[in-house]
Each structure stands twice: as C-alpha cells, then as structure tokens.
Motif scaffolding. Sequence first.
Motif, short mmCIF file in Angstrom:
data_model
loop_
_atom_site.label_atom_id
_atom_site.label_comp_id
_atom_site.label_asym_id
_atom_site.label_seq_id
_atom_site.Cartn_x
_atom_site.Cartn_y
_atom_site.Cartn_z
N TRP A 119 11.02 -3.71 1.80
CA TRP A 119 11.34 -2.77 2.88
C TRP A 119 12.54 -1.89 2.60
CZ3 TRP A 119 7.46 -2.30 6.04
CH2 TRP A 119 6.64 -3.39 6.31
N LEU A 139 9.73 3.70 13.70
CA LEU A 139 9.34 4.46 12.51
C LEU A 139 8.61 3.57 11.50
CD1 LEU A 139 12.51 6.63 11.84
CD2 LEU A 139 10.27 7.41 12.61
N ILE A 140 8.96 2.30 11.49
CA ILE A 140 8.36 1.35 10.55
C ILE A 140 7.70 0.26 11.36
CG2 ILE A 140 8.80 0.02 8.46
CD1 ILE A 140 11.55 1.37 8.30
N ASN A 164 15.03 5.42 2.92
CA ASN A 164 14.40 6.73 2.97
C ASN A 164 14.23 7.22 4.40
OD1 ASN A 164 13.04 8.77 1.18
ND2 ASN A 164 11.43 8.38 2.68
N CYS A 165 13.92 6.28 5.33
CA CYS A 165 13.77 6.66 6.74
C CYS A 165 15.09 7.15 7.33
CB CYS A 165 13.27 5.47 7.55
SG CYS A 165 11.48 5.31 7.56
N ILE A 191 12.11 1.83 1.86
CA ILE A 191 11.54 2.51 3.02
C ILE A 191 12.60 2.75 4.08
CG2 ILE A 191 9.88 2.21 4.89
CD1 ILE A 191 8.09 0.74 2.94
#
Lengths: 113, 113
Positions: free
Chosen positions: B23, B44-45, B29-30, B26
């Motif tokens: 994770w 978002l995830i 990057n988010c 991710i």
Amino acid sequence: MRYIQNPYQCPVTRTMSIIGGKWKPIILNCIGEKALRFGKLNQLIPAISNKVLSNELKELEELGLISRKEYSELPPRVEYQLTKTGLSLIPLLHELANWGNTNLAKKLENLVK
Amino acid sequence: MRYIQNPYQCPVTRTMSIIGGKWKPIILNCIGEKALRFGKLNQLIPAISNKVLSNELKELEELGLISRKEYSELPPRVEYQLTKTGLSLIPLLHELANWGNTNLAKKLENLVK
DNA sequence: AATAGTGGTTACTTTTAGGTTACTAGTATT
DNA sequence: AATACTAGTAACCTAAAAGTAACCACTATT
C-alpha cells in the motif's frame, strides 16, 4: 492514472512484484553484465538457500529478466545472464539505492541484523 | 558496493522496505502535493482497511516520509502530508511505474485480480 | 567403495504481511 | 435516548514468502 488505488492495477506495485522480493534486486545486481553459474551465485550470496535461489531464478526467468543456458556437460553447467529487459532495470536499481543511501541511511541503520 | 549480498545491508532492499509494501506507494502517490485526512484516504483507497491504513501511515511517519498534523477539534481532524523526503520519492515512483508499463505490461496482465 | 562436485528438488516449518470484525471516546444531531 | 461522526485500536485469523534439512542423478576422483 486510474485504478492506482488498487494494488493489482497500480504500476508501481506491479513493478515491485518483480523487483520487490528479498533477493531479486541482489541477484540481478550480482549478475550484472556477467554470466554466472548457480554455484557461483550461491557463493556470492551465502545467506540465500539453494531452494530460494532456485525459485527466484525461475521467477526471474519467467518474467524475462534473466536467461538460463544449460550446457550438456558433466558435472552439469548452467549459466544465468541478464536479458535486455533485465539490464534496463539496473540503472533504476542504482537510483533506488542512491535514494535510500541519501534519505534513509540513518533511519535504517538499526534495521541491520 | 560491499555487503550488497546481504539484504539487510543492501541499499536497494532497504529502499524497498520503505516503498515495497502493498500500500505504501499508493498512499504516497494519493497524498502527492495535498494534505489529506484519514477518512479521505480511506475513501480514495477503498480496498484498504482502516487498521492497515493506520499502520502504514504510522510507519511512513516514522520513516520521515509523511507528517501528521492533529487539530484539536471535535470531531477530531488529522491531516497527512508528504515531507520533503517523501516528495523526493515521487519521481522515483513514476520511473518505476514507467519501467513496469514499458517492460511488463503483457507479462502482468494476468496478475490483475 | 566412499566421497566430492554440480544444479537442483521435496517435504516440512517458521515468519511476516496483510485482512476481518468489532469496538472505543467525545461531542453533535435527531 | 439513540445514532452518527472522526480517527483510530484490539484481538484474532489467513495466506504467502522465506527458511531448514535432507535428498537426488550423474560422473570423476581418491
């Protein structure tokens, strides 16, 4: 970039699945421009067991990062080399190493076993 | 580079231990240039559980890649942002993504769940 | 006849990462 | 009085990765 929230579709995570294992970057780096035999790799990376080395080499071959050449001699001889794709990964590995050395050296000293 | 044969001393493996989880890339990057709240990240995830998200955020904070700002309001508000170090990782993540998209797209299509 | 060298395989165990579900405190809203 | 909101925590469980130890075929050497 869409779907990045799902690891199975995240390009970074997918790349990681190739080079993210415990031994793969080490193996790739050890081979480098050379052609190495199984036994030699085992010597260079004494902490890896032959079972795990065998597995990793198989996976790297399936992914097209290394090639396996078997010579029909006795005792048997098998040589592993990086493919073009494998070679293209080396500069990235060095960038990762540099980033780590620059940004994490202190934080990670205590991780060393 | 010495000791590269031992993962605990291999700078690539050490860097991997930061960004190699399922994770972390991710999450990094988010967040990007933004300041995101816990709940927003969870939205978002959606595939991550709040326990795992909580753990990952804690680890990223300890590694100095993100900062956690707690506002003493009610209901509570906590914002996460990338630190300078965290931001410096983003271009590397994109390089990894590009490498994967270029070299592994076909190989990995079948990995998608 | 036993041992060594090669490139592994097999069966089993341990470790680690990640997942599931339920729960918390404190206030505001209905 | 019950429910919702936030940012989590606690206890437990599972699957995958990695590790351990023994073993294999084939030949050459001692």
